[in-house]
Design a protein around this motif. Structure first.
Motif, PDB file in Angstrom:
ATOM      1  N   ASP A  24      49.548  72.172  82.756  1.00 61.48           N
ATOM      2  CA  ASP A  24      50.508  71.896  83.816  1.00 61.48           C
ATOM      3  C   ASP A  24      50.573  73.073  84.798  1.00 61.48           C
ATOM      4  O   ASP A  24      50.496  72.879  86.018  1.00 61.48           O
ATOM      5  CB  ASP A  24      51.884  71.621  83.212  1.00 61.48           C
ATOM      6  CG  ASP A  24      52.911  71.202  84.245  1.00 61.48           C
ATOM      7  OD1 ASP A  24      52.628  70.283  85.044  1.00 61.48           O
ATOM      8  OD2 ASP A  24      54.006  71.795  84.239  1.00 61.48           O
ATOM      9  N   ASN A  69      49.297  73.065  88.751  1.00 59.25           N
ATOM     10  CA  ASN A  69      50.272  73.351  89.805  1.00 59.25           C
ATOM     11  C   ASN A  69      49.690  74.250  90.886  1.00 59.25           C
ATOM     12  O   ASN A  69      50.239  74.327  91.983  1.00 59.25           O
ATOM     13  CB  ASN A  69      51.536  73.993  89.218  1.00 59.25           C
ATOM     14  CG  ASN A  69      52.409  72.998  88.502  1.00 59.25           C
ATOM     15  OD1 ASN A  69      52.279  71.790  88.670  1.00 59.25           O
ATOM     16  ND2 ASN A  69      53.310  73.504  87.676  1.00 59.25           N
ATOM     17  N   ARG A  77      52.286  65.782  93.306  1.00 63.44           N
ATOM     18  CA  ARG A  77      52.239  65.813  91.840  1.00 63.44           C
ATOM     19  C   ARG A  77      53.363  64.966  91.238  1.00 63.44           C
ATOM     20  O   ARG A  77      53.153  64.250  90.258  1.00 63.44           O
ATOM     21  CB  ARG A  77      52.306  67.255  91.323  1.00 63.44           C
ATOM     22  CG  ARG A  77      51.051  68.065  91.635  1.00 63.44           C
ATOM     23  CD  ARG A  77      51.008  69.395  90.906  1.00 63.44           C
ATOM     24  NE  ARG A  77      52.159  70.246  91.111  1.00 63.44           N
ATOM     25  CZ  ARG A  77      52.287  71.153  92.085  1.00 63.44           C
ATOM     26  NH1 ARG A  77      51.304  71.320  92.970  1.00 63.44           N
ATOM     27  NH2 ARG A  77      53.377  71.902  92.170  1.00 63.44           N
ATOM     28  N   LEU A  98      46.178  65.518  86.218  1.00 63.92           N
ATOM     29  CA  LEU A  98      47.591  65.174  86.382  1.00 63.92           C
ATOM     30  C   LEU A  98      47.932  63.883  85.638  1.00 63.92           C
ATOM     31  O   LEU A  98      48.987  63.780  85.011  1.00 63.92           O
ATOM     32  CB  LEU A  98      47.940  65.044  87.863  1.00 63.92           C
ATOM     33  CG  LEU A  98      47.907  66.333  88.683  1.00 63.92           C
ATOM     34  CD1 LEU A  98      48.071  66.022  90.169  1.00 63.92           C
ATOM     35  CD2 LEU A  98      48.969  67.317  88.204  1.00 63.92           C
TER      36      LEU A  98
END
Length: 179
Positions: A51, A55, A64, A152
């Motif tokens: 994660d 990002n 996202r 994602l």
């Protein structure tokens, strides 16, 4: 089905405790789903590391969150819909826009390309419809962005499935149903 309780900090390994401390520092709490993933320090760390890495990629925070919403809608994950609706609104979407994203259509051409491809990948077990892939590339994204989108989607599938298996209490306000 066997009930899986949300563990406290004292009920997880030192590695998970460190992740709990990081989450508490970053967001003010350890969400129930993350705590439950913490039964495995390796699963929680891998999830948080992926994660954090994604990002830093090509997608904006709003994009996202849109991916999280559409994938969670497709997978019927009430937990992730609740949490990511709040986050999407904090990132600048209106409540109505979060509902539109979950329906798979927004007023933004580029965002549509992202969510429609994410939906196609999710619904078709990785085999996206060619038209959605073409629209994604036409919107200006490249092969690297495609791989990040898969990442994602994978993050959200992980949490969607973790919730489906555990049905732990949702510790966010419920997302509105879409009509």
């Amino acid at each position: 089905m066997k009930s899986i309780p949300v563990p406290t900090r004292d009920q997880v390994s030192p590695g998970s405790q460190a992740s709990f401390d990081l989450l508490k520092h970053r967001i003010g709490k350890v969400p129930n789903l993350y705590a439950t993933i913490g039964y495995s320090e390796h699963a929680l760390k891998a999830f948080l590391d992926l994660d954090e890495t994604l990002n830093k990629g090509v997608f904006t925070p709003k994009e996202r969150e849109a991916v999280s919403l559409i994938v969670s809608e497709i997978n019927g994950c009430a937990y992730c819909l609740a949490g990511h609706t709040i986050l999407a609104i904090k990132k600048g979407f209106t409540k109505q826009e979060t509902l539109d994203i979950r329906r798979g259509q927004t007023g933004d051409h580029k965002l549509n390309a992202i969510i429609q491809l994410a939906a196609s990948i999710s619904q078709n077990k990785g085999h996206a419809e060619e038209s959605t892939l073409d629209a994604f590339y036409t919107a200006g994204f490249d092969h690297g962005a495609l791989m990040e989108l898969v990442g994602l989607i994978s993050l959200r599938v992980f949490t969607n499935y973790a919730f489906a298996l555990t049905q732990i209490p949702i510790d966010f306000p419920a997302a509105d149903p879409i009509n």
